[in-house]
Design a protein around this motif. Sequence first.
Motif, PDB file in Angstrom:
ATOM      1  N   ASN A   1       0.830  -1.206   0.000  1.00 57.07           N
ATOM      2  CA  ASN A   1       0.000   0.000   0.000  1.00 57.07           C
ATOM      3  C   ASN A   1       0.867   1.260   0.000  1.00 57.07           C
ATOM      4  N   ILE A   2       2.107   1.128  -0.433  1.00 54.45           N
ATOM      5  CA  ILE A   2       3.012   2.279  -0.555  1.00 54.45           C
ATOM      6  C   ILE A   2       2.643   3.101  -1.787  1.00 54.45           C
ATOM      7  N   VAL A   3       2.581   4.430  -1.635  1.00 49.54           N
ATOM      8  CA  VAL A   3       2.354   5.315  -2.786  1.00 49.54           C
ATOM      9  C   VAL A   3       3.289   6.517  -2.637  1.00 49.54           C
ATOM     10  N   ASP A   4       3.915   6.926  -3.744  1.00 43.01           N
ATOM     11  CA  ASP A   4       4.820   8.071  -3.739  1.00 43.01           C
ATOM     12  C   ASP A   4       4.042   9.353  -4.016  1.00 43.01           C
ATOM     13  N   VAL A   5       4.331  10.394  -3.248  1.00 42.45           N
ATOM     14  CA  VAL A   5       3.735  11.704  -3.488  1.00 42.45           C
ATOM     15  C   VAL A   5       4.883  12.684  -3.688  1.00 42.45           C
ATOM     16  N   MET A   6       5.015  13.175  -4.928  1.00 38.26           N
ATOM     17  CA  MET A   6       6.171  14.010  -5.264  1.00 38.26           C
ATOM     18  C   MET A   6       5.727  15.343  -5.857  1.00 38.26           C
TER      19      MET A   6
ATOM     20  N   TYR B   1      -0.085   4.171   2.161  1.00 37.60           N
ATOM     21  CA  TYR B   1       0.907   4.850   2.985  1.00 37.60           C
ATOM     22  C   TYR B   1       1.735   5.770   2.098  1.00 37.60           C
ATOM     23  N   PRO B   2       1.633   7.091   2.294  1.00 37.14           N
ATOM     24  CA  PRO B   2       2.341   8.020   1.409  1.00 37.14           C
ATOM     25  C   PRO B   2       3.811   8.181   1.763  1.00 37.14           C
ATOM     26  N   ILE B   3       4.659   8.034   0.755  1.00 35.98           N
ATOM     27  CA  ILE B   3       6.074   8.368   0.880  1.00 35.98           C
ATOM     28  C   ILE B   3       6.230   9.765   0.293  1.00 35.98           C
TER      29      ILE B   3
END
Length: 248
Positions: free
Chosen positions: A98-103, A126-128
């Motif tokens: 459930n990892i998601v990147d927010v850039m 879960y935002p990285i």
Amino acid sequence: AMVRHQRVTGGRIEQTLGRIQFSMDPQTAGKNADLISESIPEDPDLKSNVFSQFNAICPAHTIFTTNSSTLVPSMIADGSGRPDRFAALHFHSILVTNIVDVMPHPGTSGQTMEKLLKFCKAIDQYPIELKKEQSGYVYNTMLVQMLLSALMLKADETAAVADIDRAWMGIMKTRVGPFGIMDSIGLDTVLGVTEYWAGKEQDPRALAGVRLLKKYVDKGHLGIKSGCGFYRYPDPEFTDAAFMAGIY
């Protein structure tokens, strides 16, 4: 697939699908949208054109996001028509994590980031949060280097595909190795990413990887989705207990 991987129950899937509306009409899809997530080919001009179309349709509050694997949002931000409400929102395989990147890019507003982080948590992701632009985000930056190394080892015939995977699986204690990972991603997608790095940096490893991957893609061997890649599916060799026999 999500039921098979025990992420949700069958009943939950049916309820969720009942709340999803599908449309091929941009006007219908965008006129009341709070968030637009784009996942089209890795071409910044193409992405900008799509966002420009939706910029004319969507309400002023709508946030635009790109799910690009390799491009950074500043390459598309101006074309989106709303750079302050634009960022990368990159999902990995929801069957696995459930990892998601927010850039963000330098022009992304703090309010936009706050809303995106809140959105991720609301959908059980879960935002990285990246503090600066990085092609490949966090995990993919590390993964690409590992995959390029595996491709190089195969391209110059240092070792066979199965043994390269065994080395990784046996030492890292994973259920899949780099070539199995590439099959799950799709060899056409891996080729696109590898070509990007080869063109950008003229990395000999990437160039060797491109040549190797093209041999498979040109034959239609794309990995899991075509039933054949570096392994044959649905029962790839590396899932058999005999594959790792004698390794502990």
